[in-house]
Design a protein around this motif. Sequence first.
Motif, mmCIF file in Angstrom:
data_model
loop_
_atom_site.group_PDB
_atom_site.id
_atom_site.type_symbol
_atom_site.label_atom_id
_atom_site.label_comp_id
_atom_site.label_asym_id
_atom_site.label_seq_id
_atom_site.Cartn_x
_atom_site.Cartn_y
_atom_site.Cartn_z
ATOM 1 N N ALA A 180 0.833 -1.203 0.000
ATOM 2 C CA ALA A 180 0.000 0.000 0.000
ATOM 3 C C ALA A 180 0.870 1.257 0.000
ATOM 4 C CB ALA A 180 -0.935 -0.002 1.204
ATOM 5 N N LEU A 181 1.933 1.242 0.797
ATOM 6 C CA LEU A 181 2.844 2.389 0.820
ATOM 7 C C LEU A 181 3.512 2.570 -0.535
ATOM 8 C CD1 LEU A 181 4.284 4.617 2.432
ATOM 9 C CD2 LEU A 181 6.024 2.912 3.034
ATOM 10 N N ALA A 182 3.957 1.471 -1.135
ATOM 11 C CA ALA A 182 4.592 1.545 -2.455
ATOM 12 C C ALA A 182 3.647 2.164 -3.479
ATOM 13 C CB ALA A 182 5.026 0.147 -2.894
ATOM 14 N N HIS A 183 2.375 1.789 -3.404
ATOM 15 C CA HIS A 183 1.362 2.338 -4.321
ATOM 16 C C HIS A 183 1.327 3.855 -4.242
ATOM 17 C CE1 HIS A 183 -2.672 2.804 -6.175
ATOM 18 N NE2 HIS A 183 -2.863 3.680 -5.212
ATOM 19 N N TRP A 184 1.191 4.393 -3.027
ATOM 20 C CA TRP A 184 1.045 5.832 -2.861
ATOM 21 C C TRP A 184 2.338 6.570 -3.185
ATOM 22 C CZ3 TRP A 184 -3.416 7.885 -3.076
ATOM 23 C CH2 TRP A 184 -4.535 7.277 -2.500
ATOM 24 N N LEU A 185 3.496 6.001 -2.814
ATOM 25 C CA LEU A 185 4.759 6.675 -3.096
ATOM 26 C C LEU A 185 5.053 6.708 -4.591
ATOM 27 C CD1 LEU A 185 7.096 5.411 -0.215
ATOM 28 C CD2 LEU A 185 5.912 7.618 -0.423
ATOM 29 N N ALA A 186 4.741 5.618 -5.295
ATOM 30 C CA ALA A 186 4.940 5.611 -6.744
ATOM 31 C C ALA A 186 4.060 6.658 -7.415
ATOM 32 C CB ALA A 186 4.642 4.219 -7.303
ATOM 33 N N ARG A 187 2.833 6.785 -6.936
ATOM 34 C CA ARG A 187 1.939 7.808 -7.492
ATOM 35 C C ARG A 187 2.420 9.211 -7.149
ATOM 36 N NH1 ARG A 187 -4.213 6.086 -6.297
ATOM 37 N NH2 ARG A 187 -4.593 8.001 -7.503
ATOM 38 N N GLN B 29 -11.928 3.315 8.665
ATOM 39 C CA GLN B 29 -10.987 4.101 7.873
ATOM 40 C C GLN B 29 -10.216 3.240 6.878
ATOM 41 O OE1 GLN B 29 -11.307 4.042 11.170
ATOM 42 N NE2 GLN B 29 -11.502 6.127 11.979
ATOM 43 N N GLY B 30 -10.102 1.931 7.146
ATOM 44 C CA GLY B 30 -9.431 1.047 6.199
ATOM 45 C C GLY B 30 -10.198 0.936 4.897
ATOM 46 N N ILE B 31 -11.519 0.906 4.987
ATOM 47 C CA ILE B 31 -12.357 0.895 3.786
ATOM 48 C C ILE B 31 -12.155 2.190 3.008
ATOM 49 C CG2 ILE B 31 -14.724 0.768 2.915
ATOM 50 C CD1 ILE B 31 -15.413 -0.807 5.486
ATOM 51 N N SER C 52 -6.771 -2.810 8.548
ATOM 52 C CA SER C 52 -7.137 -1.413 8.297
ATOM 53 C C SER C 52 -6.072 -0.470 8.845
ATOM 54 C CB SER C 52 -8.497 -1.105 8.923
ATOM 55 O OG SER C 52 -9.528 -1.816 8.266
ATOM 56 N N GLY C 53 -5.512 -0.800 10.004
ATOM 57 C CA GLY C 53 -4.462 0.032 10.584
ATOM 58 C C GLY C 53 -3.240 0.109 9.688
ATOM 59 N N GLY C 54 -2.858 -1.024 9.076
ATOM 60 C CA GLY C 54 -1.730 -1.021 8.159
ATOM 61 C C GLY C 54 -1.986 -0.181 6.926
ATOM 62 N N LEU C 55 -3.183 -0.273 6.368
ATOM 63 C CA LEU C 55 -3.548 0.517 5.194
ATOM 64 C C LEU C 55 -3.578 2.008 5.509
ATOM 65 C CD1 LEU C 55 -6.368 -1.814 3.891
ATOM 66 C CD2 LEU C 55 -4.236 -1.329 2.670
ATOM 67 N N VAL C 56 -4.120 2.346 6.671
ATOM 68 C CA VAL C 56 -4.198 3.757 7.064
ATOM 69 C C VAL C 56 -2.803 4.305 7.352
ATOM 70 C CG1 VAL C 56 -5.013 5.319 8.873
ATOM 71 C CG2 VAL C 56 -6.563 3.619 7.909
ATOM 72 N N GLY C 57 -1.969 3.521 8.041
ATOM 73 C CA GLY C 57 -0.616 3.969 8.325
ATOM 74 C C GLY C 57 0.172 4.241 7.058
ATOM 75 N N ALA C 58 0.039 3.360 6.063
ATOM 76 C CA ALA C 58 0.722 3.563 4.784
ATOM 77 C C ALA C 58 0.227 4.835 4.096
ATOM 78 C CB ALA C 58 0.498 2.348 3.885
ATOM 79 N N ARG D 251 -10.434 10.928 11.214
ATOM 80 C CA ARG D 251 -10.693 10.956 9.780
ATOM 81 C C ARG D 251 -9.388 10.937 8.996
ATOM 82 N NH1 ARG D 251 -14.664 9.308 11.217
ATOM 83 N NH2 ARG D 251 -16.753 10.245 11.294
ATOM 84 N N LEU D 252 -9.413 10.289 7.841
ATOM 85 C CA LEU D 252 -8.240 10.287 6.978
ATOM 86 C C LEU D 252 -7.883 11.708 6.567
ATOM 87 C CD1 LEU D 252 -8.851 7.351 4.447
ATOM 88 C CD2 LEU D 252 -7.295 7.367 6.398
ATOM 89 N N PRO D 253 -6.585 12.040 6.543
ATOM 90 C CA PRO D 253 -6.170 13.358 6.038
ATOM 91 C C PRO D 253 -6.464 13.463 4.543
ATOM 92 C CG PRO D 253 -4.384 12.245 7.238
ATOM 93 C CD PRO D 253 -5.461 11.223 6.999
ATOM 94 N N ASP D 254 -6.138 14.634 3.990
ATOM 95 C CA ASP D 254 -6.285 14.814 2.540
ATOM 96 C C ASP D 254 -5.442 13.775 1.815
ATOM 97 O OD1 ASP D 254 -7.979 16.951 2.878
ATOM 98 O OD2 ASP D 254 -6.369 18.444 2.788
ATOM 99 N N PRO D 255 -5.847 13.380 0.614
ATOM 100 C CA PRO D 255 -5.088 12.353 -0.118
ATOM 101 C C PRO D 255 -3.644 12.771 -0.354
ATOM 102 C CG PRO D 255 -7.213 12.746 -1.156
ATOM 103 C CD PRO D 255 -7.048 13.810 -0.119
ATOM 104 N N PRO D 256 -2.725 11.791 -0.385
ATOM 105 C CA PRO D 256 -1.331 12.095 -0.713
ATOM 106 C C PRO D 256 -1.230 12.787 -2.070
ATOM 107 C CG PRO D 256 -1.524 9.849 0.126
ATOM 108 C CD PRO D 256 -2.926 10.358 -0.066
#
Length: 420
Positions: free
Chosen positions: A24-31, A57-59, A317-323, A407-412
């Motif tokens: 999940a982290l790789a996904h966001w960093l690559a983007r 929040q994971g969903i 969900s915690g792992g996805l949110v942390g990433a 709540r989730l912050p603004d998108p990366p």
Amino acid sequence: MTHGSPGGDRLKVLICGGGIAGEALAHWLARGGHRVRVVERFPALRATGAQVDLRGQGIDAVERMGLLDAVRSRLVDEAGVAFVDRRGRKRGTIMANTSGRGRQTLTSEYEIMRGDLVRILHDATRKDVDHVFGTSVERFEQDEKRVVAHFSDGSSEAFDLLVGADGQGSRIRRALLPPGSPDPYWRVGIHMAYWFVPRIASDSGIRDTYHAPGGRMIMRRSHHPTETQVYFVLRERSAQASAVHREPVERQKQFWTDRFRDAGWQTARFLEGMRGTESFYSQEVVQVRTDTWSRGRVVLVGDAAHCASPYSGMGTSGGLVGAYVLAGELNRHGHDLPTALANYDSVLRPFVDAIQAEVKPRLLRLGMPGNQRTIDALHAVTALACRLGVPEFVARHAKEDRGGDWRLPDPPVIRRREAG
């Protein structure tokens, strides 16, 4: 003074661990336009494991990745959880909350096999991320300008950032924490093993939960036309129980056989299936609690940083949110790593505290009774509550799920990748 990337805010990042949080982290960093490499010690994508779920929040995090439809296409059909007695009779059934509001019950609307979720995340990253399998980080060293990773194949390479996404037993975390640091494991006195057995006709889409005297519990859930998952759960505080998970697999299987052979219900079937299975996994249920998620150019994410344990219902969900949060800060502040990593901690810590607080050892003890009389009382209360529809009513009318009102912050920040 800032200590970011020599190339500006585009970072060269090494992620150690190709599981849910790492992918999940790789996904966001690559983007975000960063150069990302994922190293995984297993020789291929580790698309195995038991059933996991998404909540709260994971969903939201998966939806923001644009992967919610892909997840929906791979969901396990688990309609609810039944509590059964020694004869397999259902004493009460709590159905999933599919109303679209409130909170999830014991079963989430989003139940999925860990392997399927890992594949979905990997497929979303593999074109933009360099994956190296069969390799791990043996050690690292760092200064203000770079972190040098030394790999298991004898090679080494410099990066702007090293991320430990290597799970509950993280080797990166062990190297990161200063000598004399408190034990990061918060133990609840519960142990768990799972494996797959052949599915039989009576294995329905309702998860069966069975209690046996001595603080023992068995769960049976079926995710595939020919396979059924079995979980043995044991409430025990002993040096032997804590140590057995590091012993050879045959010794682990013997431990669970010794503890459960007289448990009743379908125990004989499950133990027979355990002997020949290749899917066996045994672990102590712990949380990872540490005040240190980063040092210099090294940072932890997912279970390596803040494992919440299966009983939180928010581990995946915690792992996805942390990433998501870590990537957001790196994408916004790649030129200033100290600020990015400090923000990661301050933004995410309240959420982690909330999901870890969901695990209450006293309630866990009540839910795993020590004698038959208490089990019968638990079943009676559960049966009455289910007849009155209490669990479903409470879930539908809850104002928030297990992650609280965080709540989730603004998108990366998303950038177009530069050529080369």
